[in-house]
Write a protein that holds these residues in place. Structure first.
Motif, PDB file in Angstrom:
ATOM      1  N   GLU A 135      22.576 117.458  70.027  1.00 33.18           N
ATOM      2  CA  GLU A 135      22.864 117.410  68.591  1.00 33.18           C
ATOM      3  C   GLU A 135      23.977 116.415  68.290  1.00 33.18           C
ATOM      4  N   TRP A 136      24.934 116.320  69.173  1.00 37.78           N
ATOM      5  CA  TRP A 136      26.060 115.392  69.027  1.00 37.78           C
ATOM      6  C   TRP A 136      25.571 113.955  68.990  1.00 37.78           C
ATOM      7  N   HIS A 137      24.631 113.634  69.896  1.00 33.41           N
ATOM      8  CA  HIS A 137      24.077 112.281  69.925  1.00 33.41           C
ATOM      9  C   HIS A 137      23.159 112.029  68.728  1.00 33.41           C
ATOM     10  N   ARG A 138      22.462 113.073  68.265  1.00 29.28           N
ATOM     11  CA  ARG A 138      21.658 112.930  67.047  1.00 29.28           C
ATOM     12  C   ARG A 138      22.555 112.603  65.855  1.00 29.28           C
ATOM     13  N   ASN A 139      23.706 113.241  65.807  1.00 32.25           N
ATOM     14  CA  ASN A 139      24.666 112.964  64.744  1.00 32.25           C
ATOM     15  C   ASN A 139      25.182 111.522  64.836  1.00 32.25           C
ATOM     16  N   ALA A 140      25.387 111.034  66.056  1.00 35.32           N
ATOM     17  CA  ALA A 140      25.808 109.637  66.235  1.00 35.32           C
ATOM     18  C   ALA A 140      24.739 108.692  65.691  1.00 35.32           C
ATOM     19  N   ASP A 141      23.476 109.046  65.907  1.00 32.13           N
ATOM     20  CA  ASP A 141      22.376 108.257  65.349  1.00 32.13           C
ATOM     21  C   ASP A 141      22.440 108.261  63.815  1.00 32.13           C
TER      22      ASP A 141
ATOM     23  N   LYS B 279      22.389  98.521  63.468  1.00 32.56           N
ATOM     24  CA  LYS B 279      22.251  99.932  63.835  1.00 32.56           C
ATOM     25  C   LYS B 279      22.371 100.113  65.339  1.00 32.56           C
ATOM     26  N   LYS B 280      21.741  99.220  66.104  1.00 36.45           N
ATOM     27  CA  LYS B 280      21.783  99.334  67.563  1.00 36.45           C
ATOM     28  C   LYS B 280      23.208  99.163  68.080  1.00 36.45           C
ATOM     29  N   GLU B 281      23.943  98.185  67.531  1.00 35.76           N
ATOM     30  CA  GLU B 281      25.321  97.961  67.972  1.00 35.76           C
ATOM     31  C   GLU B 281      26.200  99.165  67.649  1.00 35.76           C
ATOM     32  N   LEU B 282      26.074  99.691  66.421  1.00 32.52           N
ATOM     33  CA  LEU B 282      26.874 100.846  66.030  1.00 32.52           C
ATOM     34  C   LEU B 282      26.507 102.075  66.863  1.00 32.52           C
ATOM     35  N   GLN B 283      25.212 102.236  67.110  1.00 34.51           N
ATOM     36  CA  GLN B 283      24.740 103.359  67.914  1.00 34.51           C
ATOM     37  C   GLN B 283      25.308 103.283  69.330  1.00 34.51           C
ATOM     38  N   ASP B 284      25.235 102.106  69.927  1.00 37.93           N
ATOM     39  CA  ASP B 284      25.762 101.929  71.287  1.00 37.93           C
ATOM     40  C   ASP B 284      27.264 102.185  71.331  1.00 37.93           C
ATOM     41  N   MET B 285      27.969 101.712  70.307  1.00 37.47           N
ATOM     42  CA  MET B 285      29.423 101.886  70.283  1.00 37.47           C
ATOM     43  C   MET B 285      29.793 103.357  70.103  1.00 37.47           C
ATOM     44  N   PHE B 286      29.019 104.070  69.272  1.00 38.12           N
ATOM     45  CA  PHE B 286      29.348 105.481  69.069  1.00 38.12           C
ATOM     46  C   PHE B 286      28.968 106.314  70.285  1.00 38.12           C
ATOM     47  N   TYR B 287      27.885 105.943  70.967  1.00 43.95           N
ATOM     48  CA  TYR B 287      27.541 106.627  72.219  1.00 43.95           C
ATOM     49  C   TYR B 287      28.658 106.459  73.248  1.00 43.95           C
ATOM     50  N   GLU B 288      29.233 105.263  73.288  1.00 38.70           N
ATOM     51  CA  GLU B 288      30.350 105.028  74.210  1.00 38.70           C
ATOM     52  C   GLU B 288      31.546 105.892  73.819  1.00 38.70           C
TER      53      GLU B 288
ATOM     54  N   ILE C 289      35.023 110.595  75.157  1.00 39.48           N
ATOM     55  CA  ILE C 289      35.514 111.939  74.841  1.00 39.48           C
ATOM     56  C   ILE C 289      35.098 112.911  75.938  1.00 39.48           C
ATOM     57  N   THR C 290      33.841 112.815  76.357  1.00 41.30           N
ATOM     58  CA  THR C 290      33.331 113.676  77.424  1.00 41.30           C
ATOM     59  C   THR C 290      34.117 113.462  78.714  1.00 41.30           C
ATOM     60  N   ASP C 291      34.411 112.201  79.026  1.00 43.15           N
ATOM     61  CA  ASP C 291      35.192 111.894  80.230  1.00 43.15           C
ATOM     62  C   ASP C 291      36.568 112.559  80.159  1.00 43.15           C
ATOM     63  N   ASP C 292      37.174 112.530  78.979  1.00 41.52           N
ATOM     64  CA  ASP C 292      38.498 113.136  78.804  1.00 41.52           C
ATOM     65  C   ASP C 292      38.421 114.648  78.993  1.00 41.52           C
ATOM     66  N   VAL C 293      37.432 115.283  78.347  1.00 39.55           N
ATOM     67  CA  VAL C 293      37.264 116.732  78.474  1.00 39.55           C
ATOM     68  C   VAL C 293      37.033 117.124  79.928  1.00 39.55           C
TER      69      VAL C 293
ATOM     70  N   PHE D  65      35.628  99.060  67.296  1.00 35.61           N
ATOM     71  CA  PHE D  65      34.699  99.629  66.316  1.00 35.61           C
ATOM     72  C   PHE D  65      35.213  99.398  64.898  1.00 35.61           C
ATOM     73  N   ALA D  66      36.502  99.626  64.701  1.00 35.07           N
ATOM     74  CA  ALA D  66      37.109  99.409  63.382  1.00 35.07           C
ATOM     75  C   ALA D  66      36.986  97.952  62.957  1.00 35.07           C
ATOM     76  N   ASP D  67      37.151  97.041  63.901  1.00 35.82           N
ATOM     77  CA  ASP D  67      37.048  95.617  63.579  1.00 35.82           C
ATOM     78  C   ASP D  67      35.623  95.224  63.209  1.00 35.82           C
ATOM     79  N   VAL D  68      34.639  95.832  63.865  1.00 33.38           N
ATOM     80  CA  VAL D  68      33.239  95.581  63.507  1.00 33.38           C
ATOM     81  C   VAL D  68      32.995  96.009  62.057  1.00 33.38           C
ATOM     82  N   LEU D  69      33.518  97.173  61.690  1.00 31.77           N
ATOM     83  CA  LEU D  69      33.351  97.654  60.314  1.00 31.77           C
ATOM     84  C   LEU D  69      34.068  96.740  59.326  1.00 31.77           C
ATOM     85  N   ALA D  70      35.304  96.366  59.651  1.00 27.13           N
ATOM     86  CA  ALA D  70      36.070  95.507  58.747  1.00 27.13           C
ATOM     87  C   ALA D  70      35.391  94.158  58.555  1.00 27.13           C
ATOM     88  N   ASP D  71      34.942  93.554  59.649  1.00 28.26           N
ATOM     89  CA  ASP D  71      34.282  92.244  59.560  1.00 28.26           C
ATOM     90  C   ASP D  71      33.012  92.324  58.709  1.00 28.26           C
TER      91      ASP D  71
END
Length: 224
Positions: free
Chosen positions: A143-149, A164-173, A178-182, A207-213
């Motif tokens: 569900e978490w990854h569906r939300n990222a989509d 969409k693909k770039e944003l999706q890949d960045m959010f998956y990362e 987060i998972t690695d930290d947990v 990610f923020a720079d992609v949005l700003a640009d």
């Protein structure tokens, strides 16, 4: 000193420090160097561009920072867990509010809503991992990854400059870090936890720079 003036000074220093070495490298390879003023002019940012980049970076750094704080609090069972969660959810509304000047009230609130779901699902993933409940972990992770989509789909429809693909890949990362930290904290791998957090900050700045640009390209008249 005026805050905006300080930002411009810092950006000027950044340009000089990055452009001068490029010219030195060009000379070493027998290539005619481009005058630094010309390069600086080509890469010039207006005060409104600086403000947008600065603000989005701050918001997404806070996103990672308060997510990390919640992970620490939830795993350790600290008394501030609910207060930290409230602050983290506020950050999602702040991010939604940041796009309202460009996409309107409804779009900003929609983004905030999807991002709040991202946080609540992250909490369920964390709880399942902490409890060792593999079935719930797989369920909520899906569900978490569906939300990222959903986040990538919403943003890419709002702005053609956001792939969409770039944003999706960045959010998956982002989810992976987060998972690695947990995982690291659950195994008391403190160095691993710190490393995941550091990588998470760096990643969300990108990610923020992609949005700003993308916003600057879509609404050039707002950034003259």
């Amino acid at each position: 000193m005026n805050k905006q003036f300080l930002k411009l000074i810092l950006l000027s220093i950044f340009l000089v420090l990055n452009l001068v070495p490029m010219n030195a490298m060009a000379e070493a390879n027998g290539v005619e160097p481009v005058p630094v003023p010309a390069l600086a002019q080509k890469n010039c940012l207006t005060p409104s561009m600086v403000d947008l980049k600065w603000n989005l970076r701050k918001l997404w750094i806070d996103h990672v920072r308060w997510t990390r704080q919640y992970i620490v609090s939830a795993i350790a069972g600290l008394e501030d867990q609910q207060q930290v969660l409230a602050r983290l959810l506020k950050n999602q509304q702040d991010i939604g509010d940041a796009i309202k000047p460009y996409y309107g009230e409804a779009a900003g609130n929609k983004l905030a809503e999807i991002l709040k779901e991202h946080i609540l699902l992250a909490g369920k993933v964390l709880d399942a991992a902490k409890a060792g409940n593999q079935a719930d972990l797989e369920k909520y992770n899906k569900e978490w990854h569906r939300n990222a989509d959903d986040i990538a789909d919403f943003l890419s429809k709002a702005n053609p400059n956001w792939s969409k693909k770039e944003l999706q890949d960045m959010f998956y990362e982002h989810l992976k870090l987060i998972t690695d930290d947990v995982t690291a904290r659950l195994h008391k791998d403190w160095d691993g936890s710190i490393s995941a957090y550091d990588k998470g900050i760096d990643h969300m700045i990108m990610f923020a720079d992609v949005l700003a640009d993308g916003i600057i390209k879509q609404f050039p008249n707002k950034f003259k």
